[in-house]
Design a protein around this motif. Structure first.
Motif, short mmCIF file in Angstrom:
data_model
loop_
_atom_site.label_atom_id
_atom_site.label_comp_id
_atom_site.label_asym_id
_atom_site.label_seq_id
_atom_site.Cartn_x
_atom_site.Cartn_y
_atom_site.Cartn_z
N SER A 137 0.86 -1.10 -0.08
CA SER A 137 -0.10 -0.29 -0.08
C SER A 137 0.78 1.32 -0.22
O SER A 137 0.54 2.42 -0.54
CB SER A 137 -0.79 -0.06 1.07
OG SER A 137 -0.11 0.26 2.36
N MET A 138 2.05 1.08 0.63
CA MET A 138 2.94 2.36 0.62
C MET A 138 3.62 2.42 -0.79
O MET A 138 3.84 3.40 -1.32
CB MET A 138 4.12 2.25 1.48
CG MET A 138 3.78 2.35 3.03
SD MET A 138 2.70 3.76 3.20
CE MET A 138 3.94 5.15 3.03
N ILE A 140 2.19 2.07 -3.74
CA ILE A 140 1.17 2.68 -4.63
C ILE A 140 1.82 4.25 -4.56
O ILE A 140 1.60 4.79 -5.66
CB ILE A 140 -0.06 2.68 -4.02
CG1 ILE A 140 -0.43 1.27 -3.86
CG2 ILE A 140 -0.98 3.40 -5.07
CD1 ILE A 140 -1.92 1.14 -3.17
N TYR A 141 2.14 4.92 -3.31
CA TYR A 141 2.63 6.33 -3.37
C TYR A 141 3.66 6.54 -4.59
O TYR A 141 3.67 7.77 -5.13
CB TYR A 141 3.14 6.65 -1.89
CG TYR A 141 2.08 7.09 -1.11
CD1 TYR A 141 1.61 8.15 -1.11
CD2 TYR A 141 1.82 5.85 -0.13
CE1 TYR A 141 0.61 8.49 -0.20
CE2 TYR A 141 0.76 6.50 1.07
CZ TYR A 141 0.12 7.71 0.62
OH TYR A 141 -0.86 7.90 1.59
N GLY B 78 -1.88 4.25 3.86
CA GLY B 78 -2.14 3.63 2.62
C GLY B 78 -3.45 3.92 1.99
O GLY B 78 -3.41 4.45 0.77
N MET B 82 -4.19 8.20 0.66
CA MET B 82 -4.25 8.05 -0.92
C MET B 82 -5.55 8.50 -1.42
O MET B 82 -5.73 9.30 -2.47
CB MET B 82 -4.12 6.63 -1.13
CG MET B 82 -4.15 6.19 -2.68
SD MET B 82 -2.53 7.15 -3.54
CE MET B 82 -1.22 5.84 -2.72
#
Lengths: 449, 257
Positions: A137-138, A140-141, B78, B82
């Motif tokens: 999920s990090m 994606i940054y 996350g 986002m």
């Protein structure tokens, strides 16, 4: 073999061993990336009946190394409208997160390394699988910020697409892992591998069933959903919408060049290896040898498991390449609908019924036949729920009458636009006729004589 | 006095890796929080907040709460941040904070709410430090961190948990209803209809020619030339003024460094 009954064996390595493990994991991932690029190109080439890279090194094996060197020597372009700091950090974030996730993937059992007994895994924590999810999920940054910081339209669109896509598919991925947690009762990777050792026997209504130990077989809906979500999560075809080259040039990395682009490329392939490694760990028995090999006593001891693990990961990578060679890219709305309206509801129904079945099996008040009956009832109820959902979601599709094309193969009358014939028959070319008609008879030389 | 002694004793226990991680990450977390307030660009603000939250996640792990730490990173850093970024990117990269207040009395209300919030948090902190009787981590994590947490959530706090989730679902459904645009089925144009419309006589189905004659100018305001040399109106956007090239534009340019 020392069984990993709890996590006590972790966190006791001397500093040099930790360093060595980190370096080995780094090297493993980089080599796997180089190999996977070659592997992908070669496999896709085979599927398309062409040789693929075959110039550099034996079988073209050094092709990706040559490409990597070429990338390093390319000009590093910083677009004038770019947000310079964010533009620089985006690929770095992607790469770091991709590498970090692999620290909890187990390669093998406890072995002796220079006299120190240590598991073949950098570390393990009670919530190791969540660490992998957190890293993805990090990661994606990196994609989103790279798209935003480029200061250009196509990358921005690619970044927006990817943020929506990866968040949606991460939900499906997280839910598919829940069933593994339910069955194994733990979130640590080494214990999940441990849970897949041997065969579990289930007594249902006086009938003994040897359940296969791999969660991929036991929890096959979760396995399928996980793999689908993993393809979406890693931006691979047919879900490669953030970098759809026919729509967005290169998507989020359009403006990137040289080493920064190489980092994105590296991160994508490392992510592929990571999701394959996690898939192996969660569903395919981890480093444990598959059935025919597992008959040999030494298969799950010493350094052999590293080989089984690597083979399983390579097989999963083959499936990634296979999908890419087979399926066309999905349209964006179809893709999102598939994620939110198919994968996630199906997953929720499956988890609910699985929880019910687990409760039934573990209950003390029910007898054998009772357990069997309740389990079947739960499965039937879940299937009925699924069918009702499918029936309700089916929309009324109005079929539009397509007017017949003009005899001349044109839509909208004789002055309309030409169309290829609907039956895909190639019409005879009018020009070919003309050539035949105008050709003079060929003289054979015998006529004069 | 008693309280400060306890705090000192607790601080004294922190050693080695834990202390090092704390002293490295704590300044970064504070800097991230300050940067979030001070950054002019909204996306930079969001990124500073991400750094701060990431540090908090690591702190939770340090405090022997690995589950809450990971959930902090997955859910807040996350997913939620986002979505923030998603909106900010849609708003546009150059939109910066304007210093003109559009709501009257905004500053007054903000100060009041801020004071109220800090009072609330101060009282909570005071009560947590003063009255409560700490049981210790070994007891809390006796059955494992995740199991212990699950046991509390699904037994003692199950009602609170369910009410919170009902609230969140209501909010999500409300947001969807507010953002939803109802379309009647007749309004939807199907793919064959769209195709037929495209190929009707009088409509040109191929892509429009691109603007800019690249040997003289790459401006989007320069119309493309048709094969007979006339400029094509279809190639430039309607909102752009028609632009004739001046002699200075046409003159060969030296290569810029």
């Amino acid at each position: 073999m020392i069984l990993a009954e709890n996590l006590d064996q972790f966190g006791k390595d001397p500093w040099w061993l930790v360093l060595a493990k980190v370096v080995v994991i780094f090297a493993f991932l980089v080599v796997m990336t180089l190999f996977a690029i070659w592997y992908e190109r070669k496999v896709v080439a085979r599927m398309q009946v062409r040789p693929g890279p075959n110039r550099n090194g034996p079988f073209g094996l050094l092709q990706s190394l040559a490409d990597g060197l070429k990338l390093a020597f390319k000009e590093d372009i910083m677009p004038r409208l770019a947000d310079k700091v964010v533009f620089f950090f985006a690929p770095v974030i992607s790469t770091i997160c991709a590498f970090t996730a692999f620290s909890v993937i187990p390669f093998g059992p406890t072995v002796s390394i220079f006299g120190t007994h240590s598991p073949l895994q950098l570390t393990d924590i009670p919530v190791a699988v969540l660490l992998v999810l957190a890293c993805s999920s990090m990661g994606i940054y990196g994609v989103v910020l790279g798209g935003w910081a480029s200061g250009s339209t196509y990358p921005l669109l690619g970044g927006l697409r990817s943020s929506a896509q990866m968040i949606s598919y991460e939900v499906a991925m997280g839910l598919s892992i829940v069933s593994v947690f339910l069955v194994s009762g733990t979130m640590s990777t080494s214990q999940i591998v441990e849970g897949q050792a041997g065969n579990g026997t289930v007594n249902i209504g006086g009938w003994h069933a040897d359940l296969p130990a791999w969660y991929g077989i036991l929890l096959i809906p979760s396995f399928l959903i996980y793999f689908t979500a993993a393809v979406g999560e890693t931006n691979r075809a047919p879900f490669d919408l953030p970098e759809a080259e026919s729509e967005l040039v290169g998507g989020f990395h359009t403006e990137y060049s040289s080493l920064k682009f190489a980092l994105f490329f590296l991160a994508e392939y490392v992510n592929m290896v990571t999701v394959s490694g996690l898939c192996t760990t969660l569903f395919l028995g981890g480093w444990r040898a598959p059935w025919p090999i597992s008959l040999w006593d030494g298969a799950n001891q010493g350094w052999w498991p590293v080989l089984w693990f690597t083979i399983k990961v390579l097989l999963l990578l083959f499936v990634f390449v296979w999908l890419r060679g087979t399926l066309p890219r999905l349209r964006y709305d179809q893709f999102m609908r598939f994620g939110w309206k198919v994968l996630i509801p199906a997953n929720l129904i499956w988890i609910l019924s699985l929880a019910g079945i687990l409760l039934t099996i573990n209950s003390d008040s029910l007898s054998g036949p009772g357990k069997f009956g309740v389990s079947v009832a739960i499965i039937v109820a879940a299937l009925a729920l699924g069918f009702v959902a499918i029936a309700m979601s089916r929309r009324n599709v109005t079929v539009v009458e397509i007017p017949k094309a003009h005899p001349g193969g044109r839509v909208g009358g004789s002055k309309g636009f030409p169309l290829p014939p609907m039956n895909l028959e190639v019409p005879p070319s009018p020009r070919a006729k003309l050539v035949i008609a105008e050709r003079e008879p060929v003289s054979t030389g015998k006529e004069k004589a | 006095m008693n309280l400060s002694l306890e705090l000192l004793a607790a601080a004294g226990d922190v050693k080695g890796g834990e202390a090092a991680t704390f002293w490295i990450l704590a300044p970064i977390a504070v800097l991230g929080a300050l940067g979030m307030v001070w950054a002019r660009n909204a996306v930079h603000s969001a990124l500073f907040l991400v750094i701060s939250m990431l540090c908090l996640g690591v702190f939770y792990v340090l405090q022997a709460g690995p589950f809450i730490g990971m959930v902090q990173i997955i859910v807040y850093t996350g997913a939620i941040m986002m979505l923030f970024l998603f909106v900010l990117m849609l708003v546009g990269r150059d939109s910066s904070d304007s210093l003109i207040e559009t709501l009257r009395g905004q500053r007054m209300v903000a100060i009041l709410l801020g004071v109220g919030l800090s009072l609330l948090m101060g009282i909570a902190l005071y009560r947590a430090l003063g009255d409560s009787d700490p049981k210790g981590l070994t007891e809390a994590n006796a059955a494992g961190n995740v199991t212990g947490l699950a046991r509390l959530i699904f037994t003692k706090y199950v009602y609170v948990f369910e009410v919170t989730s009902a609230l969140l679902i209501t909010a999500a459904v409300g947001a969807m209803i507010l953002a939803h645009i109802q379309k009647s089925p007749e309004e939807k144009i199907s793919q064959p209809e769209r195709m037929l419309k495209r190929f009707l006589p009088g409509n040109y189905p191929a892509p429009k020619p691109g603007p800019g004659v690249f040997s003289t100018s790459d401006s989007v305001a320069t119309p493309a030339r048709l094969p007979d040399g006339t400029p094509s109106d279809r190639s430039i956007s309607k909102i752009l003024p028609t632009r004739e090239l001046t002699s200075a534009d046409v003159a060969p340019k030296g290569t810029e460094k």
